[in-house]
Design a protein around this motif. Structure first.
Motif, PDB file in Angstrom:
ATOM      1  N   SER A  64       0.886  -1.215  -0.028  1.00 15.07           N
ATOM      2  CA  SER A  64       0.374  -0.327   0.106  1.00 15.07           C
ATOM      3  C   SER A  64       0.750   1.386  -0.267  1.00 15.07           C
ATOM      4  N   LEU A  65       0.741   2.112  -1.218  1.00 11.14           N
ATOM      5  CA  LEU A  65       1.167   3.519  -1.189  1.00 11.14           C
ATOM      6  C   LEU A  65       0.833   4.338  -0.846  1.00 11.14           C
ATOM      7  N   GLN A  66       0.539   4.796  -1.033  1.00 16.10           N
ATOM      8  CA  GLN A  66      -0.448   6.784  -0.824  1.00 16.10           C
ATOM      9  C   GLN A  66       0.444   7.973  -1.338  1.00 16.10           C
ATOM     10  N   PHE A  67      -0.172   8.904  -2.645  1.00 14.34           N
ATOM     11  CA  PHE A  67       0.495   9.519  -3.144  1.00 14.34           C
ATOM     12  C   PHE A  67       0.208  11.132  -3.032  1.00 14.34           C
ATOM     13  N   SER A  68       0.247  12.273  -2.439  1.00 14.27           N
ATOM     14  CA  SER A  68      -0.589  13.440  -2.261  1.00 14.27           C
ATOM     15  C   SER A  68      -0.475  14.588  -3.039  1.00 14.27           C
ATOM     16  N   VAL A  70       0.519  15.779  -7.338  1.00 12.03           N
ATOM     17  CA  VAL A  70       0.121  15.211  -9.117  1.00 12.03           C
ATOM     18  C   VAL A  70       1.634  16.090  -8.854  1.00 12.03           C
ATOM     19  N   ILE A  71       1.796  15.833 -10.341  1.00  9.38           N
ATOM     20  CA  ILE A  71       3.105  16.966 -10.612  1.00  9.38           C
ATOM     21  C   ILE A  71       2.640  16.678 -12.493  1.00  9.38           C
ATOM     22  N   VAL A  72       2.194  17.447 -13.074  1.00 11.31           N
ATOM     23  CA  VAL A  72       2.763  17.285 -14.637  1.00 11.31           C
ATOM     24  C   VAL A  72       4.052  17.617 -15.072  1.00 11.31           C
ATOM     25  N   HIS A  73       4.789  16.858 -16.291  1.00  8.60           N
ATOM     26  CA  HIS A  73       6.046  16.900 -16.762  1.00  8.60           C
ATOM     27  C   HIS A  73       6.121  16.936 -17.519  1.00  8.60           C
ATOM     28  N   ASP A  74       6.567  18.069 -18.492  1.00  5.72           N
ATOM     29  CA  ASP A  74       6.663  18.337 -20.022  1.00  5.72           C
ATOM     30  C   ASP A  74       5.118  18.362 -20.539  1.00  5.72           C
ATOM     31  N   GLU A  75       4.586  18.806 -20.005  1.00  6.96           N
ATOM     32  CA  GLU A  75       3.373  19.355 -20.575  1.00  6.96           C
ATOM     33  C   GLU A  75       2.458  17.912 -20.669  1.00  6.96           C
ATOM     34  N   MET A  76       3.120  16.862 -20.424  1.00  6.90           N
ATOM     35  CA  MET A  76       2.215  15.568 -20.851  1.00  6.90           C
ATOM     36  C   MET A  76       2.302  14.508 -19.945  1.00  6.90           C
ATOM     37  N   TYR A  77       3.720  14.333 -19.139  1.00  8.73           N
ATOM     38  CA  TYR A  77       3.918  12.953 -18.190  1.00  8.73           C
ATOM     39  C   TYR A  77       3.760  13.570 -16.515  1.00  8.73           C
ATOM     40  N   LEU A  78       2.615  12.425 -16.219  1.00  7.91           N
ATOM     41  CA  LEU A  78       1.489  12.302 -14.883  1.00  7.91           C
ATOM     42  C   LEU A  78       3.228  12.135 -14.142  1.00  7.91           C
ATOM     43  N   TRP A  79       3.527  12.475 -13.086  1.00 12.27           N
ATOM     44  CA  TRP A  79       4.337  11.619 -11.781  1.00 12.27           C
ATOM     45  C   TRP A  79       3.606  12.423 -10.527  1.00 12.27           C
ATOM     46  N   LEU A  80       2.631  11.354 -10.077  1.00 11.51           N
ATOM     47  CA  LEU A  80       2.214  10.705  -8.202  1.00 11.51           C
ATOM     48  C   LEU A  80       3.435  11.103  -7.768  1.00 11.51           C
ATOM     49  N   ILE A  81       3.344  11.716  -6.927  1.00 10.96           N
ATOM     50  CA  ILE A  81       4.830  12.180  -5.653  1.00 10.96           C
ATOM     51  C   ILE A  81       4.067  11.433  -4.146  1.00 10.96           C
ATOM     52  N   PRO A  82       4.808  10.714  -3.939  1.00 14.59           N
ATOM     53  CA  PRO A  82       3.815   9.679  -2.439  1.00 14.59           C
ATOM     54  C   PRO A  82       3.992  10.763  -1.512  1.00 14.59           C
ATOM     55  N   ASN A  83       3.811  10.476  -0.259  1.00 13.00           N
ATOM     56  CA  ASN A  83       3.795  10.477   1.141  1.00 13.00           C
ATOM     57  C   ASN A  83       4.191  10.603   1.814  1.00 13.00           C
ATOM     58  N   ASP A  84       4.320  10.841   2.813  1.00 13.08           N
ATOM     59  CA  ASP A  84       6.142  10.775   3.121  1.00 13.08           C
ATOM     60  C   ASP A  84       6.656   9.498   3.573  1.00 13.08           C
ATOM     61  N   GLY A  86       5.536   6.502   2.187  1.00 13.83           N
ATOM     62  CA  GLY A  86       5.815   5.980   0.626  1.00 13.83           C
ATOM     63  C   GLY A  86       7.284   6.679   1.064  1.00 13.83           C
ATOM     64  N   ARG A  87       7.161   7.879   0.582  1.00  8.23           N
ATOM     65  CA  ARG A  87       8.620   8.226   0.022  1.00  8.23           C
ATOM     66  C   ARG A  87       9.392   7.693   0.210  1.00  8.23           C
ATOM     67  N   GLU A  88       9.188   7.197   2.493  1.00  6.36           N
ATOM     68  CA  GLU A  88      10.908   6.386   2.788  1.00  6.36           C
ATOM     69  C   GLU A  88      11.021   4.727   3.294  1.00  6.36           C
ATOM     70  N   LYS A  89       9.176   5.042   2.396  1.00  5.46           N
ATOM     71  CA  LYS A  89       9.313   3.112   2.016  1.00  5.46           C
ATOM     72  C   LYS A  89      10.427   2.938   1.006  1.00  5.46           C
ATOM     73  N   LEU A  90      10.192   3.702  -0.470  1.00  6.72           N
ATOM     74  CA  LEU A  90      10.358   3.984  -1.489  1.00  6.72           C
ATOM     75  C   LEU A  90      12.198   4.162  -1.873  1.00  6.72           C
ATOM     76  N   ALA A  91      12.438   5.105  -0.907  1.00  2.08           N
ATOM     77  CA  ALA A  91      14.071   5.147  -1.015  1.00  2.08           C
ATOM     78  C   ALA A  91      14.557   3.963  -0.360  1.00  2.08           C
TER      79      ALA A  91
END
Length: 107
Positions: A64-68, A70-84, A86-91
């Motif tokens: 279970s990962l939660q995202f807090s 959304v960043i749109v990169h280059d006007e077409m790619y969507l990046w979900l940014i994990p909450n704190d 989730g970020r620690e787990k992924l790191a």
């Protein structure tokens, strides 16, 4: 050949994400919703046995990962940014994976 190491979500978990990706992300039909744990490493190859030989018992569960955000990169790619959390787990996963990759025999 270079390979990324991706964490791919289940189709059920990503239903809403995939609907948005189909509208905006040109890669949506090529690769499912994912988190990139390792980008291609030019001096190392991620071979199929890499994950089989890795001890993951001490790593945090990624069920279970939660995202807090959304960043749109280059006007077409969507990046979900994990909450704190989730970020620690992924790191932690990335740190262990990268460490294991760097200690394996050079290719």
């Amino acid at each position: 050949m270079q390979r990324d190491l991706l964490l791919i979500t289940t189709a059920e978990s990503a239903k809403g994400i995939e609907e948005v990706r189909l509208k905006f992300d040109p890669l949506a039909k090529k690769i499912p919703a994912h988190v990139t744990l390792l980008f291609p490493e030019p001096s190392k190859a991620i071979v199929p046995e890499f994950l089989k030989n890795l001890s993951t018992t001490e790593l945090p569960a990624l069920r279970s990962l939660q995202f807090s955000q959304v960043i749109v990169h280059d006007e077409m790619y969507l990046w979900l940014i994990p909450n704190d959390e989730g970020r620690e787990k992924l790191a932690k996963w990335r740190e262990v994976l990268l460490g294991a990759l760097m200690t394996q025999e050079p290719n």
